[in-house]
Scaffold this motif. Sequence first.
Motif, PDB file in Angstrom:
ATOM      1  N   LEU A   1       8.682  -2.905  -4.881  1.00  0.00           N
ATOM      2  CA  LEU A   1       7.645  -3.811  -4.403  1.00  0.00           C
ATOM      3  C   LEU A   1       8.160  -4.788  -3.351  1.00  0.00           C
ATOM      4  O   LEU A   1       7.678  -5.912  -3.244  1.00  0.00           O
ATOM      5  N   PHE A   2       9.151  -4.368  -2.557  1.00  0.00           N
ATOM      6  CA  PHE A   2       9.634  -5.166  -1.440  1.00  0.00           C
ATOM      7  C   PHE A   2       9.225  -4.478  -0.153  1.00  0.00           C
ATOM      8  O   PHE A   2       9.493  -3.294   0.035  1.00  0.00           O
ATOM      9  N   GLY A   3       8.578  -5.241   0.753  1.00  0.00           N
ATOM     10  CA  GLY A   3       8.176  -4.682   2.035  1.00  0.00           C
ATOM     11  C   GLY A   3       9.364  -4.563   2.969  1.00  0.00           C
ATOM     12  O   GLY A   3      10.354  -5.276   2.824  1.00  0.00           O
ATOM     13  N   PRO A   4       9.282  -3.681   3.965  1.00  0.00           N
ATOM     14  CA  PRO A   4      10.397  -3.477   4.888  1.00  0.00           C
ATOM     15  C   PRO A   4      10.545  -4.592   5.910  1.00  0.00           C
ATOM     16  O   PRO A   4      11.576  -4.730   6.540  1.00  0.00           O
ATOM     17  N   GLY A   5       9.513  -5.400   6.102  1.00  0.00           N
ATOM     18  CA  GLY A   5       9.548  -6.412   7.150  1.00  0.00           C
ATOM     19  C   GLY A   5       9.121  -5.809   8.470  1.00  0.00           C
ATOM     20  O   GLY A   5       8.926  -4.611   8.590  1.00  0.00           O
ATOM     21  N   ALA A   6       8.992  -6.656   9.476  1.00  0.00           N
ATOM     22  CA  ALA A   6       8.537  -6.193  10.786  1.00  0.00           C
ATOM     23  C   ALA A   6       9.724  -5.884  11.688  1.00  0.00           C
ATOM     24  O   ALA A   6      10.833  -6.362  11.471  1.00  0.00           O
TER      25      ALA A   6
ATOM     26  N   LEU B   1       3.655  -8.851  -6.690  1.00  0.00           N
ATOM     27  CA  LEU B   1       2.291  -8.552  -7.112  1.00  0.00           C
ATOM     28  C   LEU B   1       1.329  -8.429  -5.935  1.00  0.00           C
ATOM     29  O   LEU B   1       0.392  -7.641  -5.972  1.00  0.00           O
ATOM     30  N   GLU B   2       1.572  -9.213  -4.872  1.00  0.00           N
ATOM     31  CA  GLU B   2       0.721  -9.109  -3.686  1.00  0.00           C
ATOM     32  C   GLU B   2       0.845  -7.715  -3.077  1.00  0.00           C
ATOM     33  O   GLU B   2      -0.144  -7.104  -2.691  1.00  0.00           O
ATOM     34  N   ARG B   3       2.050  -7.185  -3.013  1.00  0.00           N
ATOM     35  CA  ARG B   3       2.263  -5.844  -2.470  1.00  0.00           C
ATOM     36  C   ARG B   3       1.599  -4.792  -3.355  1.00  0.00           C
ATOM     37  O   ARG B   3       0.995  -3.842  -2.867  1.00  0.00           O
ATOM     38  N   LEU B   4       1.715  -4.953  -4.663  1.00  0.00           N
ATOM     39  CA  LEU B   4       1.069  -4.032  -5.597  1.00  0.00           C
ATOM     40  C   LEU B   4      -0.443  -4.023  -5.371  1.00  0.00           C
ATOM     41  O   LEU B   4      -1.073  -2.967  -5.342  1.00  0.00           O
ATOM     42  N   GLU B   5      -1.031  -5.199  -5.175  1.00  0.00           N
ATOM     43  CA  GLU B   5      -2.467  -5.291  -4.946  1.00  0.00           C
ATOM     44  C   GLU B   5      -2.856  -4.636  -3.621  1.00  0.00           C
ATOM     45  O   GLU B   5      -3.848  -3.902  -3.554  1.00  0.00           O
ATOM     46  N   ILE B   6      -2.075  -4.847  -2.560  1.00  0.00           N
ATOM     47  CA  ILE B   6      -2.382  -4.243  -1.256  1.00  0.00           C
ATOM     48  C   ILE B   6      -2.259  -2.727  -1.313  1.00  0.00           C
ATOM     49  O   ILE B   6      -3.110  -2.006  -0.791  1.00  0.00           O
ATOM     50  N   LEU B   7      -1.204  -2.220  -1.961  1.00  0.00           N
ATOM     51  CA  LEU B   7      -1.057  -0.765  -2.094  1.00  0.00           C
ATOM     52  C   LEU B   7      -2.229  -0.174  -2.875  1.00  0.00           C
ATOM     53  O   LEU B   7      -2.709   0.914  -2.560  1.00  0.00           O
ATOM     54  N   GLY B   8      -2.692  -0.873  -3.900  1.00  0.00           N
ATOM     55  CA  GLY B   8      -3.850  -0.412  -4.658  1.00  0.00           C
ATOM     56  C   GLY B   8      -5.114  -0.400  -3.809  1.00  0.00           C
ATOM     57  O   GLY B   8      -5.901   0.547  -3.864  1.00  0.00           O
ATOM     58  N   LYS B   9      -5.314  -1.458  -3.007  1.00  0.00           N
ATOM     59  CA  LYS B   9      -6.511  -1.522  -2.160  1.00  0.00           C
ATOM     60  C   LYS B   9      -6.522  -0.409  -1.125  1.00  0.00           C
ATOM     61  O   LYS B   9      -7.579   0.111  -0.781  1.00  0.00           O
TER      62      LYS B   9
END
Length: 186
Positions: free
Chosen positions: A50-55, A70-78
């Motif tokens: 659940l860690f993003g790669p960054g820009a 948790l924010e990443r989990l929610e975005i992946l779910g959406k």
Amino acid sequence: MFLQRSAVAVARRAAFSPVLRRTLATSAVRPTAPTTKFKRLSEVKTKDDLFGPGAATGTVPTDLEQSTGLERLEILGKIEGIDVFDMKPLDASRLGTLEDPILVRSAGDEQYCGCTGFPADSHEVIWLTTSRERPVERCPECGSVYKMEYVGPEEDAHAHDHGHGHDEHAWVEPKTWADHVKPSYW
């Protein structure tokens, strides 16, 4: 007089207009295709997933690139059309009873739910607390019954150590008026 006004007007225009006029030049920047493959929700197995790669350097990150936890989990779910946190409102079309309570899903040991009465919005919001130890709760205003349905993991790594002598400092739920009510009224 007319000549004076024209000379003043010409002087004004000359002061503010550049001698050489430049045309507006633009260049198009083509977006590059993302080089990082993002994990799908089904591929998330541990918290390290659940860690993003960054820009990329010099770019502004998107929510998907910079989000973690948790924010990443929610975005992946959406992205996949899944409401990870089940944010739908509770069933307010009926009055919950002991035989047929209104179910409140929870992945944790405790869940708060707000009762607005039956019919809906017939009283102010009263917040009720359901837990794994006490899954059934009744609204004191309208009498509607709510029951927590635990949907989390079966065994928690932080669960109390039973039978190993470390339970003497375990948290005990404080007594409430509900502890003095006959069990038949529950």
